[in-house]
Write an enzyme that holds these catalytic residues in place. Structure first.
Site, PDB file in Angstrom:
ATOM      1  N   CYS A 113       0.939  -1.275   0.017  1.00 10.66           N
ATOM      2  CA  CYS A 113       0.099  -0.055  -0.026  1.00 10.66           C
ATOM      3  C   CYS A 113       0.933   1.280  -0.253  1.00 10.66           C
ATOM      4  CB  CYS A 113      -0.909   0.000   1.365  1.00 10.66           C
ATOM      5  SG  CYS A 113      -2.074  -1.334   1.121  1.00 10.66           S
ATOM      6  N   HIS A 250      -3.387   7.380   2.368  1.00 12.10           N
ATOM      7  CA  HIS A 250      -3.816   6.048   2.007  1.00 12.10           C
ATOM      8  C   HIS A 250      -5.161   5.792   2.548  1.00 12.10           C
ATOM      9  CE1 HIS A 250      -3.888   1.950   1.008  1.00 12.10           C
ATOM     10  NE2 HIS A 250      -3.773   1.223   1.991  1.00 12.10           N
ATOM     11  N   ASN A 280     -10.028  -0.178  -0.311  1.00 14.45           N
ATOM     12  CA  ASN A 280      -8.596  -0.016  -0.409  1.00 14.45           C
ATOM     13  C   ASN A 280      -8.007  -0.625  -1.844  1.00 14.45           C
ATOM     14  OD1 ASN A 280      -5.798  -0.229   0.345  1.00 14.45           O
ATOM     15  ND2 ASN A 280      -6.119  -1.392   2.166  1.00 14.45           N
TER      16      ASN A 280
HETATM   17  O1  UT7 Z   1      -3.895  -1.052   3.192  1.00 16.00           O
HETATM   18  C1  UT7 Z   1      -3.088  -1.650   4.397  1.00 16.00           C
HETATM   19  C2  UT7 Z   1      -3.505  -1.144   5.610  1.00 16.00           C
HETATM   20  N1  UT7 Z   1      -4.746  -1.990   6.189  1.00 16.00           N
HETATM   21  C3  UT7 Z   1      -5.328  -1.564   7.091  1.00 16.00           C
HETATM   22  O2  UT7 Z   1      -5.273  -0.397   7.334  1.00 16.00           O
HETATM   23  C4  UT7 Z   1      -6.534  -2.222   7.728  1.00 16.00           C
HETATM   24  C5  UT7 Z   1      -6.384  -1.925   9.126  1.00 16.00           C
HETATM   25  N2  UT7 Z   1      -7.556  -2.661   9.827  1.00 16.00           N
HETATM   26  C6  UT7 Z   1      -8.860  -2.437   9.730  1.00 16.00           C
HETATM   27  O3  UT7 Z   1      -9.210  -1.399   9.001  1.00 16.00           O
HETATM   28  C7  UT7 Z   1      -9.786  -2.768  10.539  1.00 16.00           C
HETATM   29  O4  UT7 Z   1      -9.141  -3.443  11.781  1.00 16.00           O
HETATM   30  C8  UT7 Z   1     -10.816  -3.496   9.943  1.00 16.00           C
HETATM   31  C9  UT7 Z   1     -11.750  -2.927   9.079  1.00 16.00           C
HETATM   32  C10 UT7 Z   1     -10.196  -4.784   8.919  1.00 16.00           C
HETATM   33  C11 UT7 Z   1     -11.754  -4.557  11.086  1.00 16.00           C
HETATM   34  O5  UT7 Z   1     -12.251  -3.615  12.064  1.00 16.00           O
HETATM   35  P1  UT7 Z   1     -12.169  -3.567  13.600  1.00 16.00           P
HETATM   36  O6  UT7 Z   1     -12.937  -2.753  14.118  1.00 16.00           O
HETATM   37  O7  UT7 Z   1     -10.837  -3.859  13.853  1.00 16.00           O
HETATM   38  O8  UT7 Z   1     -13.022  -5.271  13.535  1.00 16.00           O
HETATM   39  P2  UT7 Z   1     -12.263  -6.523  14.313  1.00 16.00           P
HETATM   40  O9  UT7 Z   1     -11.219  -6.943  13.410  1.00 16.00           O
HETATM   41  O10 UT7 Z   1     -11.889  -6.176  15.693  1.00 16.00           O
HETATM   42  O11 UT7 Z   1     -13.524  -7.561  14.460  1.00 16.00           O
HETATM   43  C12 UT7 Z   1     -14.682  -7.023  15.287  1.00 16.00           C
HETATM   44  C13 UT7 Z   1     -15.582  -8.152  14.900  1.00 16.00           C
HETATM   45  C14 UT7 Z   1     -15.214  -9.514  15.109  1.00 16.00           C
HETATM   46  O12 UT7 Z   1     -16.048 -10.346  15.680  1.00 16.00           O
HETATM   47  P3  UT7 Z   1     -16.237 -10.619  17.185  1.00 16.00           P
HETATM   48  O13 UT7 Z   1     -14.837 -11.272  17.365  1.00 16.00           O
HETATM   49  O14 UT7 Z   1     -16.352  -9.419  17.958  1.00 16.00           O
HETATM   50  O15 UT7 Z   1     -17.425 -11.610  17.418  1.00 16.00           O
HETATM   51  C15 UT7 Z   1     -15.039  -9.923  13.580  1.00 16.00           C
HETATM   52  O16 UT7 Z   1     -15.259 -11.370  13.296  1.00 16.00           O
HETATM   53  O17 UT7 Z   1     -16.155  -8.027  13.636  1.00 16.00           O
HETATM   54  C16 UT7 Z   1     -16.137  -9.283  12.859  1.00 16.00           C
HETATM   55  N3  UT7 Z   1     -16.212  -8.894  11.390  1.00 16.00           N
HETATM   56  C17 UT7 Z   1     -17.147  -8.738  10.644  1.00 16.00           C
HETATM   57  N4  UT7 Z   1     -18.652  -8.654  10.787  1.00 16.00           N
HETATM   58  C18 UT7 Z   1     -19.022  -8.518   9.680  1.00 16.00           C
HETATM   59  C19 UT7 Z   1     -14.929  -8.938  10.770  1.00 16.00           C
HETATM   60  N5  UT7 Z   1     -15.247  -8.812   9.465  1.00 16.00           N
HETATM   61  C20 UT7 Z   1     -16.618  -8.676   9.309  1.00 16.00           C
HETATM   62  C21 UT7 Z   1     -17.477  -8.145   8.250  1.00 16.00           C
HETATM   63  N6  UT7 Z   1     -18.922  -8.202   8.457  1.00 16.00           N
HETATM   64  N7  UT7 Z   1     -16.947  -7.991   7.039  1.00 16.00           N
END
Ligand code: UT7
Length: 323
Positions: A113, A250, A280
């Site tokens: 990225c 980004h 992204n």
């Molecule tokens: O470009 C390179 C750089 N990349 C990034 O900058 C990405 C950085 N990370 C992020 O943007 C975020 O961490 C995400 C968008 C990937 C995830 O958001 P989050 O607020 O950190 O959520 P999380 O990973 O803590 O997940 C929260 C919950 C989980 O369920 P539990 O464990 O709380 O029951 C996940 O399983 O959300 C669940 N989850 C989803 N639910 C619905 C994960 N993906 C999804 C989804 N739909 N697509």
């Protein structure tokens, strides 16, 4: 002194738009979850006939047209991509051929990225070092090809597309008032490899592999790394956030963008956000956002613009440009 001045911008997006709701039958997710957690509302997905090379070529042609130049005027093509058409030759060379350009040289740059920020910095050094006068800097990606479409934690986040800039050697006085690339700061640290990587490759599995990400872990590091490298760039240039006209980060997650801008004291109305439209797009995200903000008249000649990215590796970096 020689400065690398922006002469044109261009972009290209696949024809097909995929909305958040289109995922609802594929994986357990919702438009609401994706929009709230990331700010993404839609992304473009490449058809079989749309590749990193074809999108990159289209963005390059648009940037050349914007600059009033032809491929004959270009000495070097630097393509930032992690999704090349082939393992080799470099997709930049394929784009060079598609443009009918049989002089000069072209190569790919792989910093995921952060690729475009690395590529602009590299092009600037070639120009200031006297090895090139006009450079096409392209970010082009087809991340849809390396997504695991059954993994909801990654497949909803990424999209395909390309953006390009023409940089041209110009004269500057060596001050912050000059047009062109003014300062840059690049970082990487491979200790973070396993937090965001592709689980395949020619020298390991012999396969292309799929993107794997510990999203929460990446998120945890992102804001600190982004703001550190931006502060290093501010201090190299002797400016502060108040001097900026535009912040073009980004486009991975609206929450990361908002938190970074807030920590740096960059006003909300100076932040260019396109993550809602493109998702992204990795190395294409910064040039796509730039081309949107140039096309709609926000970024104008003379504006002070800060580019920033962070991604797999980890790699991260920032570039300050006077438009
Ligand atoms: O470009 C390179 C750089 N990349 C990034 O900058 C990405 C950085 N990370 C992020 O943007 C975020 O961490 C995400 C968008 C990937 C995830 O958001 P989050 O607020 O950190 O959520 P999380 O990973 O803590 O997940 C929260 C919950 C989980 O369920 P539990 O464990 O709380 O029951 C996940 O399983 O959300 C669940 N989850 C989803 N639910 C619905 C994960 N993906 C999804 C989804 N739909 N697509």
């Amino acid at each position: 002194m020689i400065r690398s001045v922006v002469r044109g911008t261009g972009a290209a997006l696949p024809r097909r738009i995929m909305k958040n709701a289109d995922f609802e039958g594929m994986v357990e997710t919702s438009d609401e979850w994706i929009a709230q957690r990331t700010g993404i509302r839609q992304r473009h997905i490449a058809a079989d006939d749309e590749t990193t090379a074809s999108l990159g070529e289209a963005a390059a042609r648009a940037a050349l047209a914007d600059a009033g130049l032809t491929p004959d005027d270009i000495d070097l093509i630097v393509l930032a991509t992690s999704t090349p058409n082939n393992t080799f030759p470099a997709t930049a060379v394929e784009i060079q051929n598609r443009l009918g350009m049989h002089h000069g040289f072209a190569f790919d740059m792989q910093a995921v990225c952060s690729g475009f920020v690395y590529a602009v910095t590299t092009a600037d050094l070639y120009i200031r070092g006297g090895l090139a006068k006009r450079v096409l800097v392209i970010g082009s990606e087809t991340f849809s090809r390396i997504l695991d479409w059954s993994d909801r934690s990654t497949c909803v986040l990424f999209g395909d597309g390309a953006g390009a800039l023409v940089l041209e050697a110009g004269e500057g006085a060596g001050t912050i008032a000059d047009r062109g690339v003014l300062a840059a700061s690049l970082r990487s640290d491979g200790v973070h490899k396993d937090k965001l990587f592709v689980d395949g490759g020619p020298s390991t599995t012999g396969t292309v592999g799929h993107l794997r990400m510990e999203g929460r872990e990446v998120f945890k590091h992102a804001v600190g790394m982004i703001t550190d490298v931006i502060e290093a760039t501010f201090s190299a240039a002797g400016i502060s956030a108040a001097d900026l006209d535009w912040f073009v980060p980004h486009q991975a997650n609206k929450r990361i963008i908002d938190a970074s801008a807030k920590k740096l004291g960059i006003a909300e109305q100076k932040v260019v956000v396109t993550v809602d439209l493109h998702g992204n797009t990795s190395a294409a995200s910064v040039p796509l956002a730039l081309s949107v903000a140039v096309a709609d008249g926000r970024i104008k000649k003379g504006d002070l613009v800060l580019l920033e990215a962070m991604g797999g590796g980890f790699t991260w970096g920032a570039v300050l440009v006077r438009w």
